[in-house]
Design a protein around this motif. Structure first.
Motif, PDB file in Angstrom:
ATOM      1  N   ARG A  15       7.544   6.386   5.697  1.00  0.00           N
ATOM      2  CA  ARG A  15       6.201   6.268   6.272  1.00  0.00           C
ATOM      3  C   ARG A  15       5.135   6.037   5.202  1.00  0.00           C
ATOM      4  NH1 ARG A  15       2.664   9.888  10.184  1.00  0.00           N
ATOM      5  NH2 ARG A  15       0.678   9.458   9.218  1.00  0.00           N
ATOM      6  N   GLU A  16       5.161   6.813   4.120  1.00  0.00           N
ATOM      7  CA  GLU A  16       4.098   6.736   3.116  1.00  0.00           C
ATOM      8  C   GLU A  16       4.129   5.410   2.364  1.00  0.00           C
ATOM      9  OE1 GLU A  16       2.542   9.126   4.008  1.00  0.00           O
ATOM     10  OE2 GLU A  16       4.027  10.605   4.602  1.00  0.00           O
ATOM     11  N   SER A  18       5.356   2.646   3.528  1.00  0.00           N
ATOM     12  CA  SER A  18       4.939   1.618   4.483  1.00  0.00           C
ATOM     13  C   SER A  18       3.421   1.555   4.563  1.00  0.00           C
ATOM     14  CB  SER A  18       5.536   1.911   5.864  1.00  0.00           C
ATOM     15  OG  SER A  18       5.128   0.946   6.806  1.00  0.00           O
ATOM     16  N   TRP A  19       2.768   2.730   4.544  1.00  0.00           N
ATOM     17  CA  TRP A  19       1.302   2.733   4.554  1.00  0.00           C
ATOM     18  C   TRP A  19       0.744   2.056   3.304  1.00  0.00           C
ATOM     19  CZ3 TRP A  19      -2.698   3.902   1.487  1.00  0.00           C
ATOM     20  CH2 TRP A  19      -3.978   3.853   2.063  1.00  0.00           C
ATOM     21  N   ALA A 539       0.395   1.724  14.472  1.00  0.00           N
ATOM     22  CA  ALA A 539       1.498   2.303  13.705  1.00  0.00           C
ATOM     23  C   ALA A 539       2.681   2.592  14.611  1.00  0.00           C
ATOM     24  CB  ALA A 539       1.040   3.592  13.015  1.00  0.00           C
ATOM     25  N   VAL A 541       6.009   4.903  14.212  1.00  0.00           N
ATOM     26  CA  VAL A 541       6.635   5.911  13.355  1.00  0.00           C
ATOM     27  C   VAL A 541       7.683   6.732  14.097  1.00  0.00           C
ATOM     28  CG1 VAL A 541       6.188   7.975  11.937  1.00  0.00           C
ATOM     29  CG2 VAL A 541       4.567   6.063  11.892  1.00  0.00           C
ATOM     30  N   ILE A 566       1.403   1.192   9.493  1.00  0.00           N
ATOM     31  CA  ILE A 566       2.721   1.753   9.194  1.00  0.00           C
ATOM     32  C   ILE A 566       3.751   1.270  10.209  1.00  0.00           C
ATOM     33  CG2 ILE A 566       4.033   3.882   8.894  1.00  0.00           C
ATOM     34  CD1 ILE A 566       1.295   5.299   8.514  1.00  0.00           C
ATOM     35  N   CYS A 568       7.920   2.034  10.538  1.00  0.00           N
ATOM     36  CA  CYS A 568       9.146   2.631  10.004  1.00  0.00           C
ATOM     37  C   CYS A 568      10.398   1.956  10.550  1.00  0.00           C
ATOM     38  CB  CYS A 568       9.174   4.125  10.296  1.00  0.00           C
ATOM     39  SG  CYS A 568       7.863   5.043   9.445  1.00  0.00           S
TER      40      CYS A 568
END
Length: 704
Positions: A15-16, A18-19, A539, A541, A566, A568
């Motif tokens: 996740r991080e 991807s952000w 997003a 996720v 984001i 995932c």
């Protein structure tokens, strides 16, 4: 029915990271020479602002997690330490790119067009004279240095520029003294300098540094360096133990001021002595320190991007259009009574939404207004209308979400003002954030009670509505009105969640509804029927929904996802997701609308929503998933959704390796979705104006 094959363990992106790739796509727009220079500045400022919040919330949370005795692994398989290490490596590269773009590209381009950042060391006599005058009259009387060598280190304000000054000590035992000068926000960061043409400016920290000796008469100044602190904002309120939610929120805001430091940004010219001093005082390790080769806090570039004039250096203005479906000569009640209305913001004005609430405040037949307020503007006309309605004796209820991150202080202020005006204020739901975008107006009419409802994908904020791509739907459909009433009864009345005719609500039924719709497409495709899923959101996720999409892809369902930030989910993986396409659009307006389409055996199901497909939205927030049933509204929405997937100018395609590749026009045929949407709305307005000009309406004599 055969048991499905197990899905591979490595099926999620982190996740991080991807952000961070999302923020890189924003930064790439700052790096794009095809964009006007001041627009590039704006994108650069956005990346800086984004990183501030990322460190306060996401990195802050990971640092707290890393200090717990138990180990954590995210769905992508990375430990907390591995995530922090990968983030720091990616962040360092991003910072290097930011300053390369600013110092080596954009600033020289701006200088060629007459916009110059002046450094005091290189300033001419006239600029030196002006800077000295500004320092003596506006800056020096405001700022106050604090010697900190032997005393307790001061509470450094989060995200504000500070100067650390190293002074020659007064005794042999103390070779150096240190002082901190907080620049604060009372004095503007950008100091305008005189120029015969164009615009010249210096930065506040440069002006103060140049005159630093005047703060310390008789002392030898060895060094003056700018730094900036980011503190952990991932702090949750303990609602069960708070005496009162309002008090609890104020305590939370105070705790953010004093929470641990998660990032120190500092001028790269800093000496080892000063860096060691600051590190010791703030209990920082090298991993949390970032040296910068240019000005700190690039959010000051927002101010430059908004300079008046210089129209050649910014995008042409796209004025929001008046919707041709709304007759300005009629009340909003009459407009909505004739047909459901769907507006595409910011191409179409947000004014009708504001107007609905303002008219409701004044209309003697309106009995009640109920509304959720998550984020509002500083001088909100909607809040003013709600207070006016209450003062006129109407029953007004506002659910003000005090837990809206970084807008808590403003919402507390609004809540108190509304309570003083007689508005019934509800501070959200215990343990959840109320993020739904809904307003209901109850009106007494000839045929009985009518309910007018607004649903949206964005906040009730007329300022951001001019910058964010969102959707509004207004209706007086009886089932939607009944559902809206049940929604407010559930949230405000602390009753059990109500049964809805049309709506789905998180955290009770929204997740189930989305999964059911996905699985329905999967079953239909397995039976040889056509099956399609198209969705647009900020997003993606949630692991359960991602797995359902993987199963759908394996069954042969064609899935197109437009996800701004984001993601995932790994698209295009053979045997897993080869039927899934993921694109992301970064353009002049922030893509914010949540739209979902399911072929549904030809009986197309179309929805707008306040929720992204994330665990926080589905499980920890009050959200709404709203079907669009009116034929004209549905067609308009689907046309806009299709437009996003044709973009080959500002669209990026996500590959199975996590790399985003920018789409390019084929055979020179450019298709920029936001431009097409705006031009389509303009064309519809012109068409409606032409029809009105060619339609003659006579004045009839009054019947006797």
């Amino acid at each position: 029915m055969n048991k499905p094959e197990p899905l591979p363990e490595d099926r999620f992106f982190n996740r991080e990271l991807s952000w961070l790739e999302f923020n890189q796509r924003v930064l790439d727009h700052a790096d794009d020479e095809n964009n006007p220079a001041l627009e590039r500045l704006k994108f650069l400022a956005i990346t800086s602002s984004n990183l501030d919040e990322f460190f306060m919330v996401r990195v802050g949370g990971l640092i707290l997690q890393s200090r717990r005795p138990e180990s954590f692994t995210d769905p992508s398989g990375l430990s907390t330490a591995e995530q922090l290490s990968a983030i720091r490596t990616r962040y360092r590269k991003m910072v290097d790119d930011q300053y390369r773009i600013l110092l080596e590209d954009i600033e020289p381009t701006l200088l060629a067009h007459g916009i110059a950042r002046v450094t005091m060391d290189d300033a001419g006599e006239q600029h030196q004279k002006t800077a000295r005058s500004v320092f003596q009259t506006l800056i020096q009387p405001v700022l106050s240095p604090q010697i900190v060598s032997s005393g307790e280190f001061p509470l450094v304000q989060v995200l504000s520029i500070q100067l650390c000054v190293r002074l020659k000590g007064l005794t042999e035992e103390t070779p150096w003294d240190y002082a901190i000068i907080p620049l604060g926000r009372a004095v503007g960061r950008v100091v305008t300098l005189p120029t015969e043409g164009g615009y010249a400016y210096a930065l506040l920290e440069d002006v103060v540094t140049h005159h630093i000796d005047e703060f310390f008469n008789g002392r030898e100044v060895a060094e003056c360096i700018a730094f900036r602190v980011t503190r952990n904002a991932d702090i949750a309120i303990q609602e069960d133990s708070a005496r009162d939610l309002m008090v609890g929120m104020e305590e939370l805001l105070e705790s953010r001021r004093t929470s641990g430091c998660v990032r120190l940004e500092i001028d790269e010219r800093v000496s080892e002595e000063m860096l060691q001093f600051l590190s010791d005082k703030m209990d920082l390790c090298d991993q949390n320190i970032t040296s910068m080769r240019g000005p700190l806090d690039l959010t000051y570039l927002f101010q430059l991007a908004g300079l008046k004039g210089f129209s050649a250096l910014r995008d042409p203005h796209w004025a929001p259009q008046h919707s041709p479906e709304i007759d300005p000569a009629e009340s909003m009640f009459d407009n909505i009574a004739q047909r459901d209305l769907l507006l595409l913001h910011p191409y179409e004005q947000f004014d009708p939404v504001v107007r609905l609430i303002q008219e409701a405040a004044e209309d003697p037949d309106v009995l009640a207004i109920k509304q959720v307020l998550y984020r509002t503007s500083r001088n909100s006309p909607i809040v003013a209308a709600l207070m006016r309605a209450a003062e006129r004796g109407k029953y007004v209820t506002a659910i003000v979400e005090l837990k809206a991150r970084f807008d808590e202080a403003r919402n507390i202020e609004w809540a108190r003002e509304m309570e003083a005006s007689g508005v019934q204020v509800v501070y959200g739901v215990r343990g959840l954030k109320t993020h739904a975008k809904i307003c209901i107006v109850v009106r007494r009419e000839t045929q009985g009670i009518a309910r007018y409802v607004h649903f949206g994908t964005g906040n009730y904020n007329e300022a951001t509505a001019a910058l964010y791509g969102d959707v509004s739907m207004m209706t007086c459909n009886e089932e939607f009105g009944a559902d809206a009433t049940n929604f407010f009864n559930s949230v405000i009345g602390a009753s059990q969640p109500q049964q809805f005719h049309q709506l789905s609500m998180a955290p009770t039924s929204l997740r189930t509804r989305v999964l059911s719709l996905i699985e329905n497409e999967t079953r239909r495709r397995a039976q040889g029927q056509r099956a399609v899923i198209v969705a647009k959101m900020n997003a993606l996720v949630d692991n359960t929904i991602i797995d359902a999409l993987y199963r759908a892809s394996q069954a042969g369902v064609k899935i197109k996802l437009n996800i701004r930030g984001i993601c995932c989910l790994k698209p295009g993986v053979p045997g897993l997701s080869e039927n899934i396409e993921v694109t992301s659009i970064i353009d002049r307006f922030l893509e914010h609308a949540r739209i979902a389409y399911f072929h549904h055996g030809g009986d197309e199901a179309v929805f707008i929503s306040s929720a992204d497909w994330m665990p926080r939205n589905l499980d920890r927030r009050v959200e709404l998933f709203v079907p669009v049933q009116d034929t004209a509204c549905r067609q308009k929405l689907l046309q806009s959704l299709d437009t996003y997937f044709q973009d080959n100018v500002n669209a990026w395609q996500l590959g199975p390796d996590g790399v985003y590749t920018r789409k390019t026009p084929t055979k020179g045929k450019r298709f920029r979705a936001q431009e097409v949407l705006y031009n389509t709305v303009v064309a519809e307005v012109k068409k409606a104006e032409h029809v009105r000009r060619t339609h003659f309406e006579t004045h009839q004599a009054e019947p006797k």
